[in-house]
Design a protein around this motif. Structure first.
Motif, short mmCIF file in Angstrom:
data_model
loop_
_atom_site.label_atom_id
_atom_site.label_comp_id
_atom_site.label_asym_id
_atom_site.label_seq_id
_atom_site.Cartn_x
_atom_site.Cartn_y
_atom_site.Cartn_z
N LYS A 1 0.83 -1.20 0.00
CA LYS A 1 0.00 0.00 0.00
C LYS A 1 0.87 1.25 0.00
O LYS A 1 1.73 1.42 0.87
CB LYS A 1 -0.90 0.00 1.24
N ILE A 2 0.68 2.12 -0.97
CA ILE A 2 1.30 3.46 -0.92
C ILE A 2 0.43 4.29 0.01
O ILE A 2 -0.65 4.74 -0.37
CB ILE A 2 1.39 4.10 -2.31
N HIS A 3 0.89 4.48 1.24
CA HIS A 3 0.01 5.10 2.23
C HIS A 3 0.21 6.60 2.37
O HIS A 3 -0.66 7.31 2.88
CB HIS A 3 0.18 4.43 3.60
N SER A 4 1.37 7.12 1.91
CA SER A 4 1.63 8.55 2.08
C SER A 4 2.65 9.01 1.05
O SER A 4 3.41 8.21 0.48
CB SER A 4 2.17 8.82 3.50
N PHE A 5 2.65 10.32 0.82
CA PHE A 5 3.65 10.94 -0.05
C PHE A 5 4.36 12.03 0.76
O PHE A 5 3.72 12.85 1.42
CB PHE A 5 3.01 11.55 -1.28
N MET A 6 5.69 12.02 0.70
CA MET A 6 6.47 12.99 1.44
C MET A 6 6.65 14.26 0.61
O MET A 6 7.60 14.39 -0.16
CB MET A 6 7.84 12.40 1.84
N GLY A 7 5.72 15.19 0.79
CA GLY A 7 5.82 16.45 0.06
C GLY A 7 7.01 17.28 0.51
O GLY A 7 7.59 18.03 -0.27
N GLY A 8 7.38 17.14 1.79
CA GLY A 8 8.59 17.80 2.28
C GLY A 8 8.42 19.28 2.53
O GLY A 8 7.36 19.76 2.93
N TRP A 9 9.50 20.02 2.23
CA TRP A 9 9.60 21.42 2.62
C TRP A 9 8.89 22.35 1.65
O TRP A 9 9.10 22.27 0.44
CB TRP A 9 11.07 21.83 2.68
N ALA A 10 8.08 23.23 2.19
CA ALA A 10 7.50 24.33 1.43
C ALA A 10 8.18 25.63 1.83
O ALA A 10 9.02 25.65 2.73
CB ALA A 10 5.99 24.42 1.68
N SER B 1 -3.37 8.43 1.52
CA SER B 1 -4.33 9.22 2.30
C SER B 1 -3.73 10.49 2.87
O SER B 1 -4.47 11.35 3.35
CB SER B 1 -4.90 8.37 3.45
N THR B 2 -2.39 10.63 2.86
CA THR B 2 -1.76 11.80 3.47
C THR B 2 -0.59 12.31 2.63
O THR B 2 0.10 11.53 1.97
CB THR B 2 -1.21 11.48 4.88
N ILE B 3 -0.38 13.61 2.74
CA ILE B 3 0.84 14.22 2.23
C ILE B 3 1.57 14.83 3.42
O ILE B 3 0.98 15.58 4.20
CB ILE B 3 0.57 15.29 1.16
N LEU B 4 2.82 14.47 3.59
CA LEU B 4 3.64 15.08 4.64
C LEU B 4 4.09 16.45 4.15
O LEU B 4 4.65 16.59 3.07
CB LEU B 4 4.86 14.20 4.95
N LEU B 5 3.86 17.47 4.98
CA LEU B 5 4.19 18.83 4.59
C LEU B 5 4.87 19.57 5.74
O LEU B 5 4.33 19.64 6.84
CB LEU B 5 2.92 19.59 4.19
N VAL B 6 6.05 20.10 5.46
CA VAL B 6 6.75 21.00 6.38
C VAL B 6 6.54 22.41 5.83
O VAL B 6 7.07 22.75 4.77
CB VAL B 6 8.25 20.68 6.47
#
Length: 333
Positions: free
Chosen positions: A94-103, A133-138
């Motif tokens: 399962k691809i459960h999240s994407f690491m969008g990282g630094w904005a 289901s989620t994007i990680l965002l800093v």
């Protein structure tokens, strides 16, 4: 600023659209949960990090016993994301999240801030195409003269999140830091508010992480920032090892109770005599009490994915380490 509100029914429907991570049960995940001890009611699901989900990567992840993956590569097309999702599903991953990282939501230039917001909008759509289901965002970062991690004593207004003090005693040396903190908080709030309609339409939770960016560095402050959006589409992405130099991991979990979207796992050895107040180390060799942390995860009622973000062991060893931590045995092989 205008609030974006969404009903509980819409949120649940969005989660289904996003891939329904809470109901996806791969063969590896079924085996993991069947072996879970009765001592814990909360179910944790282990995942690795990877740039892309091609056949070789998904085969490696599945063979190591991981039911999930969190992807990191930027600039992937929507079409390629759909293909990656299909490949992962063939391997039971399962691809459960994407690491969008630094904005760069606090950039001095308004055009650059706008570009950063538009870039994140596209990454939200990419996350949806992956079925995550989620994007990680800093949201952003700041620098300059600031207190040492052990010195922080933050006073902030719960309504506005504006900071008045960051240490006991004289705060004059940190005036610029306080100003930058307050400006970054306001600009980040404005940017995330603009992202909310896109996130809701895509069925993707914006999972905020403050990772060594010198912002929202204490548990109660970070929790107040996440809760200020008053929407299920904004939650917290907590790394269990990133913030132990500021406060024990257990305190972070308790403060963020009810807002936790996902967890990362790594270890950190606190040493106040060293730069950065310590070093990242392989899991089990740091300052985190993993038996205690597992009990607090149970206490706060977190169910869901835990992505390992650490080195020092093979994939198979990391898999066994996570199994033992999840079972309450600590970081042992």
């Amino acid at each position: 600023m205008t609030k974006f509100n969404v009903s509980r029914r819409s949120f649940v429907a969005g989660a289904v659209t996003a891939g329904a991570a809470v109901t996806y049960l791969s063969p590896a995940l079924r085996a993991q949960e069947a072996a879970a001890p009765a001592a814990f009611k909360t179910q944790l699901r282990k995942a690795l990090l990877a740039d892309i989900a091609d056949e070789a990567t998904c085969e490696r992840i599945a063979k190591a016993g991981f039911p999930g993956v969190e992807l990191m590569k930027k600039g992937v097309s929507i079409e390629d994301a759909y293909k990656a999702r299909q490949i992962a599903e063939r391997f039971g991953v399962k691809i459960h999240s994407f690491m969008g990282g630094w904005a760069q939501f606090n950039h001095d230039n308004a055009d650059e801030r706008k570009k950063s917001i538009e870039d994140v909008k596209q990454m939200i759509r990419l996350t949806s195409a992956y079925g995550a289901s989620t994007i990680l965002l800093v949201p952003c970062r700041i620098g300059g003269a600031m207190p040492k991690p052990s010195q922080f004593k933050i006073d902030f207004d719960p309504a506005t999140l504006q900071v008045s003090r960051v240490v006991d005693g004289d705060n004059a040396p940190f005036a610029d830091y306080i100003k930058a903190q307050n400006t970054s908080t306001e600009l980040s709030r404005q940017a995330v508010e603009e992202l909310l309609p896109v996130a809701a339409e895509a069925g993707v939770v914006i999972a905020l992480e403050n990772v060594w960016n010198n912002l929202w560095v204490l548990p109660d402050f970070a929790a107040a920032f996440v809760r200020s959006f008053k929407t299920p589409w904004v939650q917290a992405y907590l790394d269990l090892g990133n913030h132990v130099r500021y406060a024990p991991t257990e305190d972070w979990l308790k403060a963020l109770k009810g807002t936790l979207a996902k967890l990362h796992i790594k270890d950190f050895l606190v040493n106040r005599e060293k730069g950065n107040d310590g070093d990242f180390v392989p899991i089990g060799k740091g300052s985190i009490d993993w038996v205690s942390v597992r009990k607090v995860i149970e206490e706060v009622g977190y169910h869901g994915w835990v992505s390992i973000e650490s080195g020092g062991y093979t994939d198979a060893e990391h898999s066994r380490l996570m199994d033992n931590i999840f079972a309450g045995k600590g970081a042992v092989l």
